[in-house]
Motif scaffolding. Structure first.
Motif, mmCIF file in Angstrom:
data_model
loop_
_atom_site.group_PDB
_atom_site.id
_atom_site.type_symbol
_atom_site.label_atom_id
_atom_site.label_comp_id
_atom_site.label_asym_id
_atom_site.label_seq_id
_atom_site.Cartn_x
_atom_site.Cartn_y
_atom_site.Cartn_z
ATOM 1 N N MET A 133 0.775 -1.019 -0.032
ATOM 2 C CA MET A 133 0.130 0.034 -0.032
ATOM 3 C C MET A 133 0.897 1.311 0.075
ATOM 4 O O MET A 133 0.574 2.259 -0.764
ATOM 5 N N VAL A 163 -6.264 -2.695 6.887
ATOM 6 C CA VAL A 163 -5.276 -1.576 6.296
ATOM 7 C C VAL A 163 -6.341 -0.437 5.600
ATOM 8 O O VAL A 163 -5.829 0.436 4.951
ATOM 9 N N CYS A 183 -9.981 1.062 -1.184
ATOM 10 C CA CYS A 183 -9.462 1.764 0.174
ATOM 11 C C CYS A 183 -8.780 3.097 -0.559
ATOM 12 O O CYS A 183 -7.971 3.148 -1.401
ATOM 13 N N TYR A 188 -6.654 4.367 4.192
ATOM 14 C CA TYR A 188 -5.384 4.070 4.512
ATOM 15 C C TYR A 188 -4.927 4.635 5.752
ATOM 16 O O TYR A 188 -4.422 4.122 6.539
#
Length: 202
Positions: A133, A163, A183, A188
């Motif tokens: 990420m 996450v 996301c 995040y």
């Protein structure tokens, strides 16, 4: 701490995990990495990648297609210098998801695989997805990550939620029914901040 480091010995991104040490990513070399990746992808623990019957040549061919694509990248992940995970970044607008969800500017698709092991480290998969990420959001143009894990892949659903991913629907894709999940950068960062508080209180 994380950093994009293009050109540093093939490494494109690094991150230091406070507990587990150094993580890095480099681009997959289809010729050099095919045997290693074949071992990972055909392992029973990697069943949701749908490559259990693949040959080394199949793996080499697939990653050559990915690396030559203008709309996808494949990365080999290293932990303390040793190959330990795989990550893919792709443009959902040029994938099977095209027209299947409400796309937004800045969407980026992601897959990841933790290498099968008989000696797992506690928290390692969480550190891997966090590293991936961080890699994706290191690009200022990336505003939201999109994933489509198999609905049966419960461990990944737990990691995704940790996450910041939220399931927005179920979509039928080749070989699977998937939980389409997204996301945003803000989600995040909020999940990362919550994890930091939890760690401090733990």
């Amino acid at each position: 701490m994380s950093a994009a480091v293009p050109g540093a010995g093939g490494t494109v991104f690094t991150r230091t995990d406070e507990r587990l040490g150094g993580f890095a990513l480099r681009h997959v070399d289809p010729a050099a990495d095919a045997v290693l990746l074949h071992g990972w992808l055909t392992h029973p623990k990697s069943v949701f990648w749908q490559m259990g019957d693949a040959t080394v040549a199949d793996v080499r061919r697939q990653f050559r297609q990915t690396t030559e694509s203008a709309h996808a990248d494949a990365f080999l992940g290293l932990h303390d210098g040793r190959p330990a995970f795989l990550a893919e970044r792709y443009d959902p607008a040029h994938s099977e998801l095209r027209g299947r969800y409400a796309a937004r500017p800045g969407d980026v698709g992601m897959h990841f695989l933790v290498a099968p092991t008989d000696r797992p480290l506690h928290g390692f998969s969480r550190a891997v997805i966090t590293t991936v990420m961080e890699l994706l959001f290191a690009d200022p143009a990336a505003r939201r990550v999109v994933v489509e894990p198999d609905v049966r892949n419960h461990p990944v659903h737990v990691l995704n939620a940790a996450v910041g991913f939220r399931v927005i629907g179920t979509v039928a894709l080749s070989g699977k029914d998937a939980y389409l999940s997204t996301c945003t950068r803000e989600q995040y960062l909020a999940a990362r901040a919550a994890a930091a508080v939890e760690g401090a209180n733990g």
